[in-house]
Enzyme design. Structure first.
Site, PDB file in Angstrom:
ATOM      1  N   HIS A  35       0.859  -1.195   0.000  1.00 33.63           N
ATOM      2  CA  HIS A  35       0.000   0.000   0.000  1.00 33.63           C
ATOM      3  C   HIS A  35       0.893   1.243   0.000  1.00 33.63           C
ATOM      4  O   HIS A  35       1.828   1.359   0.804  1.00 33.63           O
ATOM      5  CB  HIS A  35      -0.879  -0.025   1.249  1.00 33.63           C
ATOM      6  N   HIS A  68      -2.913   4.744  -3.107  1.00 37.65           N
ATOM      7  CA  HIS A  68      -3.992   5.485  -2.453  1.00 37.65           C
ATOM      8  C   HIS A  68      -3.722   6.973  -2.641  1.00 37.65           C
ATOM      9  O   HIS A  68      -2.828   7.529  -1.992  1.00 37.65           O
ATOM     10  CB  HIS A  68      -3.991   5.078  -0.962  1.00 37.65           C
TER      11      HIS A  68
HETATM   12  C1  DX5 Z   1      -3.232   7.385   6.373  1.00 38.91           C
HETATM   13  C2  DX5 Z   1      -2.860   6.345   5.373  1.00 38.91           C
HETATM   14  C3  DX5 Z   1      -2.658   4.986   5.911  1.00 38.91           C
HETATM   15  C4  DX5 Z   1      -1.568   4.855   6.946  1.00 38.91           C
HETATM   16  C5  DX5 Z   1      -1.933   3.722   7.864  1.00 38.91           C
HETATM   17  O1  DX5 Z   1      -3.680   8.529   5.722  1.00 38.91           O
HETATM   18  O2  DX5 Z   1      -3.854   6.250   4.351  1.00 38.91           O
HETATM   19  O3  DX5 Z   1      -2.419   4.045   4.852  1.00 38.91           O
HETATM   20  O4  DX5 Z   1      -0.314   4.600   6.381  1.00 38.91           O
HETATM   21  O5  DX5 Z   1      -1.014   3.688   8.896  1.00 38.91           O
HETATM   22  P1  DX5 Z   1      -1.326   2.928  10.281  1.00 38.91           P
HETATM   23  O6  DX5 Z   1      -1.532   1.498   9.940  1.00 38.91           O
HETATM   24  O7  DX5 Z   1      -0.112   3.193  11.080  1.00 38.91           O
HETATM   25  O8  DX5 Z   1      -2.573   3.571  10.833  1.00 38.91           O
HETATM   26 ZN    ZN Z   2      -3.590   4.633   2.820  1.00 38.82          ZN
END
Ligand code: DX5
Ligand code: ZN
Length: 217
Positions: A35, A68
């Protein structure tokens, strides 16, 4: 019911000074996708990764790249990220440039025409109804379970009914992103998610293999 699911480690939490090494290690440990969080300093108050880095990740990896886009006007950047190697390309339903139905339909159509899978994402406070009109043009729904912008935040359990509702409407890939741990990940799987995105829970763990295994359930 809790279903078996895929795990997509979020590279935002990795050690970027050893990017290729981190990618190899999470792939070895069972990562299904990678991701990649793209932030523009407008849609969210943070700046992260651009297409040059996505292209470098592509060259260092074997698994699908789940990109994303947390951007205003994501429609301007679809081709550049697909050319860089995005397998799944996700835009936010709230983003200027794709916020009305005609614009969103055009963007999702373009992603598919360019050869990638089309994703749509929604912020924690955006209702499921906002994405419903697009589900027949969508391969992936990404439900944000924290306010987008930063890793390491706490999971917002209020999003679980939304995950459940979207699963009733949609048979495709349904991912949850933000604050995912073994515990919150199980709740998401029970609500119908089949992809878990996790940054901190994977990259700040002692064993990537154990962390990914515990997320798969
Ligand atoms: C936040 C991102 C997430 C983030 C998740 O805006 O979209 O993908 O990296 O990180 P964790 O798993 O640490 O919440
Ligand atoms: Zn994300």
């Amino acid at each position: 019911m809790s279903r078996p699911c895929r795990v997509a480690p979020s590279l935002l939490a990795c050690d970027f000074s050893r990017l290729a090494d981190e990618i190899h290690q999470v792939q070895e440990a069972g990562a299904d996708w990678l991701h990649i969080d793209v932030m523009d300093g407008h849609f969210v108050p943070n700046l992260t990764i651009g297409p040059v880095v996505v292209e470098a990740i592509r060259r260092s990896s074997q698994v699908p790249l789940d990109v994303h886009l947390m951007l205003d006007h994501p429609e301007r950047y679809l081709k550049i990220f697909i050319d860089a190697g995005a397998s799944y390309l996700t835009v936010h339903v709230e983003a200027p440039g794709v916020a009305n139905p005609g614009q969103m339909q055009q963007a999702l159509g373009e992603i598919r025409r360019l050869g990638a899978r089309a994703g749509v994402s929604l912020r924690p406070r955006t209702a499921a109804e906002a994405i419903r009109p697009y589900l027949d043009q969508t391969d992936l729904v990404l439900v944000m379970s924290v306010e987008p912008g930063f890793g390491g935040q706490a999971f917002l359990p209020d999003v679980l009914p939304k995950v459940r509702q979207i699963r009733e409407w949609f048979a495709g890939e349904l991912s949850v992103d933000g604050g995912i741990t073994a515990q919150t990940g199980r709740l998401c799987r029970e609500a119908g998610a089949n992809v878990l995105i996790a940054g901190t829970a994977v990259f700040r763990s002692a064993s990537y293999r154990d962390a990914i295994h515990s997320l798969k359930g």
